[in-house]
Design a protein around this motif. Sequence first.
Motif: not given
Lengths: 113, 112
Positions: A9, A37, A88, A90, A106, A109, B40-43
């Motif tokens: 995370r 991101q 970040m 993803l 999730q 970072r 701060g999370r995923g889509l």
Amino acid sequence: DMKVTQSSRYLVKRTGEKVFLECVQDMDHENMFWYRQDPGLGLRLIYFSYDVKMKEKGDIPEGYSVSREKKERFSLILESASTNQTSMYLCASSSQGSYAEAFFGQGTRLTVV
Amino acid sequence: SQQGEEDPQALSIQEGENATMNCSYKTSINNLQWYRQNSGRGLVHLILIRSNEREKHSGRLRVTLDTSKKSSSLLITASRAADTASYFCAPWSYNQGGKLIFGQGTELSVKP
């Protein structure tokens, strides 16, 4: 269970280190993605894989490589981390259908110091 | 690859009001998807509208698509504080393969 799992995370690495970000999905999806991101820049595609060992560059591949040796796992590699790769990250996966939705992890970072 | 451009970049409303976000794109598409991202999370996928559809509903969400104007809108009715999030559109066409390209998103703030 319909999940995309990213290995960390939060991650802090030093400049020049080789960094591995791991992503695993349990939905037997063919497509997997890595995005980064940043504030004001939205999500930018780094790499895309449509099958095992197959990959395509996204919009910002410089400084990154990827590995997809197994269908469920897609790794993002920072060969020599730099501070401008602090972001970040993803991971996402989808099936190959025309109307397939993407499932996201999730997020990781990453801070490079 | 095609990218959607969301508008406005930020939107602040009171609970109970409706929120409308817009998405424009440049070339013809086969479908367009909307996603939500909590801080701060995923889509998370919200809704997909096909190019031959003009309107689609899902709970409090209503999506429209106007292919002649190359635009889509997402309406959230009777907003709640829990709707506070960023919203992204992703237009898709066959010739971009499986790639999904996102823009900067609309940041929605719903005040209690």
